[in-house]
Design a protein around this motif. Sequence first.
Motif, PDB file in Angstrom:
ATOM      1  N   UNK A   1       0.855  -1.190   0.000  1.00  0.00           N
ATOM      2  CA  UNK A   1       0.000   0.000   0.000  1.00  0.00           C
ATOM      3  C   UNK A   1       0.888   1.237   0.000  1.00  0.00           C
ATOM      4  N   UNK A   2       0.654   2.163  -0.928  1.00  0.00           N
ATOM      5  CA  UNK A   2       1.487   3.367  -0.996  1.00  0.00           C
ATOM      6  C   UNK A   2       1.020   4.383   0.040  1.00  0.00           C
ATOM      7  N   UNK A   3       1.979   4.934   0.780  1.00  0.00           N
ATOM      8  CA  UNK A   3       1.694   5.949   1.802  1.00  0.00           C
ATOM      9  C   UNK A   3       2.653   7.118   1.603  1.00  0.00           C
ATOM     10  N   UNK A   4       2.447   8.163   2.396  1.00  0.00           N
ATOM     11  CA  UNK A   4       3.366   9.306   2.382  1.00  0.00           C
ATOM     12  C   UNK A   4       3.570   9.773   3.809  1.00  0.00           C
ATOM     13  N   UNK A   5       4.816  10.065   4.165  1.00  0.00           N
ATOM     14  CA  UNK A   5       5.149  10.449   5.537  1.00  0.00           C
ATOM     15  C   UNK A   5       6.022  11.695   5.532  1.00  0.00           C
ATOM     16  N   UNK A   6       6.193  12.368   6.695  1.00  0.00           N
ATOM     17  CA  UNK A   6       6.953  13.627   6.738  1.00  0.00           C
ATOM     18  C   UNK A   6       8.443  13.462   6.414  1.00  0.00           C
ATOM     19  N   UNK A   7       9.058  14.588   6.057  1.00  0.00           N
ATOM     20  CA  UNK A   7      10.486  14.609   5.748  1.00  0.00           C
ATOM     21  C   UNK A   7      11.333  14.827   7.004  1.00  0.00           C
ATOM     22  N   UNK A   8      10.768  15.481   8.045  1.00  0.00           N
ATOM     23  CA  UNK A   8      11.576  15.780   9.233  1.00  0.00           C
ATOM     24  C   UNK A   8      10.890  15.278  10.496  1.00  0.00           C
ATOM     25  N   UNK A   9      11.744  14.959  11.480  1.00  0.00           N
ATOM     26  CA  UNK A   9      11.248  14.375  12.727  1.00  0.00           C
ATOM     27  C   UNK A   9      12.028  14.954  13.912  1.00  0.00           C
ATOM     28  N   UNK A  10      11.426  14.844  15.071  1.00  0.00           N
ATOM     29  CA  UNK A  10      12.015  15.342  16.314  1.00  0.00           C
ATOM     30  C   UNK A  10      13.140  14.404  16.755  1.00  0.00           C
ATOM     31  N   UNK A  11      14.344  14.942  16.842  1.00  0.00           N
ATOM     32  CA  UNK A  11      15.486  14.120  17.214  1.00  0.00           C
ATOM     33  C   UNK A  11      15.399  13.626  18.649  1.00  0.00           C
ATOM     34  N   UNK A  12      14.615  14.296  19.477  1.00  0.00           N
ATOM     35  CA  UNK A  12      14.505  13.902  20.886  1.00  0.00           C
ATOM     36  C   UNK A  12      13.246  13.101  21.180  1.00  0.00           C
ATOM     37  N   UNK A  13      12.492  12.759  20.148  1.00  0.00           N
ATOM     38  CA  UNK A  13      11.377  11.830  20.334  1.00  0.00           C
ATOM     39  C   UNK A  13      11.968  10.534  20.887  1.00  0.00           C
ATOM     40  N   UNK A  14      11.476  10.011  21.999  1.00  0.00           N
ATOM     41  CA  UNK A  14      12.162   8.889  22.673  1.00  0.00           C
ATOM     42  C   UNK A  14      12.360   7.662  21.787  1.00  0.00           C
ATOM     43  N   UNK A  15      11.347   7.326  20.993  1.00  0.00           N
ATOM     44  CA  UNK A  15      11.480   6.152  20.131  1.00  0.00           C
ATOM     45  C   UNK A  15      12.439   6.410  18.985  1.00  0.00           C
ATOM     46  N   UNK A  16      12.305   7.582  18.361  1.00  0.00           N
ATOM     47  CA  UNK A  16      13.154   7.893  17.208  1.00  0.00           C
ATOM     48  C   UNK A  16      14.610   8.034  17.623  1.00  0.00           C
ATOM     49  N   UNK A  17      14.832   8.611  18.794  1.00  0.00           N
ATOM     50  CA  UNK A  17      16.207   8.789  19.262  1.00  0.00           C
ATOM     51  C   UNK A  17      16.921   7.443  19.384  1.00  0.00           C
ATOM     52  N   UNK A  18      16.218   6.432  19.883  1.00  0.00           N
ATOM     53  CA  UNK A  18      16.819   5.102  19.997  1.00  0.00           C
ATOM     54  C   UNK A  18      17.105   4.507  18.623  1.00  0.00           C
ATOM     55  N   UNK A  19      16.189   4.737  17.679  1.00  0.00           N
ATOM     56  CA  UNK A  19      16.383   4.176  16.331  1.00  0.00           C
ATOM     57  C   UNK A  19      17.542   4.863  15.618  1.00  0.00           C
ATOM     58  N   UNK A  20      17.691   6.161  15.832  1.00  0.00           N
ATOM     59  CA  UNK A  20      18.789   6.886  15.204  1.00  0.00           C
ATOM     60  C   UNK A  20      20.131   6.243  15.522  1.00  0.00           C
ATOM     61  N   UNK A  21      20.252   5.778  16.752  1.00  0.00           N
ATOM     62  CA  UNK A  21      21.517   5.178  17.163  1.00  0.00           C
ATOM     63  C   UNK A  21      21.694   3.752  16.662  1.00  0.00           C
ATOM     64  N   UNK A  22      20.685   3.213  15.995  1.00  0.00           N
ATOM     65  CA  UNK A  22      20.795   1.852  15.475  1.00  0.00           C
ATOM     66  C   UNK A  22      20.905   1.825  13.958  1.00  0.00           C
ATOM     67  N   UNK A  23      20.902   2.993  13.334  1.00  0.00           N
ATOM     68  CA  UNK A  23      20.938   3.044  11.867  1.00  0.00           C
ATOM     69  C   UNK A  23      22.274   3.627  11.426  1.00  0.00           C
ATOM     70  N   UNK A  24      23.017   2.929  10.539  1.00  0.00           N
ATOM     71  CA  UNK A  24      24.354   3.388  10.154  1.00  0.00           C
ATOM     72  C   UNK A  24      24.325   4.493   9.104  1.00  0.00           C
ATOM     73  N   UNK A  25      23.930   5.686   9.516  1.00  0.00           N
ATOM     74  CA  UNK A  25      23.902   6.814   8.582  1.00  0.00           C
ATOM     75  C   UNK A  25      24.162   8.101   9.348  1.00  0.00           C
ATOM     76  N   UNK A  26      24.715   9.098   8.640  1.00  0.00           N
ATOM     77  CA  UNK A  26      24.903  10.426   9.198  1.00  0.00           C
ATOM     78  C   UNK A  26      23.671  11.260   8.864  1.00  0.00           C
ATOM     79  N   UNK A  27      23.192  12.015   9.856  1.00  0.00           N
ATOM     80  CA  UNK A  27      21.953  12.760   9.658  1.00  0.00           C
ATOM     81  C   UNK A  27      22.195  14.249   9.424  1.00  0.00           C
ATOM     82  N   UNK A  28      21.294  14.846   8.665  1.00  0.00           N
ATOM     83  CA  UNK A  28      21.169  16.298   8.628  1.00  0.00           C
ATOM     84  C   UNK A  28      20.351  16.704   9.852  1.00  0.00           C
TER      85      UNK A  28
END
Length: 635
Positions: free
Chosen positions: A264-291
Amino acid sequence: MQLLLIHSDYIEYEVKKSTPVAEEIEDSFKQGRLEEALTAFIAVEKVDEANVQGAISEAVEEIKNVATQVKAESIMVYPYAHLSSDLSSPKAGVAVLKGIEAALSGDFIVKRAPFGWYKAFKISCKGHPLSELSRTIVPDESTGEESSACGEVVKEEVVSEALKAESTAKSYWHVLTPDGELHDASTFDFKGHENLGKFVDYEISKARAVDKAPPHVELMRRLEIADYEPGSDSGNMRYYPKGRLMKSLLENYVLEETSKVGAMEVETPLMYDMNHPTLKKYLDRFPARQYSIESDKRQMFLRFAACFGQFLMNHDMTISYKNLPLKMVEMTRYSFRKEQRGELVGLRRLRAFTMPDMHSLCGDMEGAIDQFGQQYNMCIDVLDKIGIKVDDFEVAIRFTRDFYNENKDFITHLAKTVNKPVLVEMWDTRFFYFVLKFEFNFVDALAKASALSTVQIDVENAERYDINYIDSDGSANRPVILHCSPSGAIERCIYGLLEKEAMKAEKGGVPILPLWLSPTQVRIIPIGDKHMDYAMQIADKLNCRVDIDDREDTVGKKIREAGREWVPYVVVVGDSEVESGTINVTIRAESQPKKPVKVEMSPEELNSRVAAEIEGMPYKGLCLAKLLSQRPKFL
């Protein structure tokens, strides 16, 4: 800074035309010549702006060392922007070049070619072992912040814990053959699998930086597909109408293929809160440099994939076991990754890119492995239709040792499917969110590899995002998640096609894009003005992207221009065609250099031939005016 140092019998230049960023010069500066000189071709880069004096000092030291080695008493300082895709501002560039000139002048005879001018030049390279050398200069930075040329402070980039872990993790490298044998990569005989050998060297060495532009960079410009955008951050490109058409067709094709498997095709935002508790944990598990950016006093990051939006959506959904495997897909225009400067080149590695990102929720690991196998085959088919065959890419499979021991037969089957050896990277400990991953990697003319299709089995994020499905007994269970990009970045597909055709041309073949992706599918060339009406009639009968070269050039030049644009079918019409009602068609796919294949046929026969070739693939009309005389030049 990029340096190309040529020990030359002589170097001479003459300015021809100024660019918008040309420095003002006196007449005596408009030409120059040095005998027995070391010529330093120099591209000043954005990284040099953080420490201009340091860049000058390091460059001067390198140039002096080489000049001393080759016993050159004269040095030509020559600005050469083509050495880099990450150029500094003109102001900083001129400052660095003048600084190098001044620092060398006390010990050598020095001339500097002017900045920002088109120049004709002649050089005679001496040809000894030290006569051609390249150097990359990265000035030291004393703090975690950079000061730009205008005094602005730029914050240190955000680097995930997974990326830091990747740089220190112990990898065990093997080659897996279709018979199920694991061989040590360092001792494997790559005879007959030379491309795999290049890929293995690239992966193990981790030499991502490039010291010259690969062939597709010249091609993307000449074919008016894409170019660097000096008004943006490095790795953000501009796409001309032909490039936008190709991207759109590729995007539509991949979305159609994911729709066929129930996504199913969806669309989601381009930017997210770096201090969102769930997203912050995921950021540290993904091998990429962020803007990272600031908005309303909140620290935000630009997405590097569609995972966040889709997982947050999954969290809010009510999902039954009857819905599994549940698939969602987004064509991310754009995803953002703060790739390192020295790695950015053309369409191979970008900071802003378009990526189809599909996620599948599976009931358990058995279901996930089954889906992994199906999506592996789907990725092969997707790339095949795009024009990148199994023989054109190398397979990497990455997993933990425990997962391999439990699933040897399945992993061996992956090698059997492509019927060739594949690279294996194994870890004792899982430090990413996945236990199994594959990539199809294209190896280009410079022996640099880029990942295209990929699928990963994710065992962390269902819990991290609190994603559940209701089982048949009414209990809430965690799904296993698959990440899949059926084609990889859309821009990389174009890169792969251009590099593939450049290598084919180098071996004596005729380069061509797949017909369904060619911006012009048929070009009609009327011999004279009196044949224009017939040319228009033919164009009206063809149900494809057809244009007419009505410019006031010779027929020979028009034919050569169509060849330079890789036009698949070229139709020349004159008196005999008007009288017979037929057309004379040059078929590029069947031609050899200087041996064009020409076939006489009816317009209806050509129409049927084109329709058969593009059947089942997305279609769009011309992206530019039908008459070439009405088209602007983008370069």
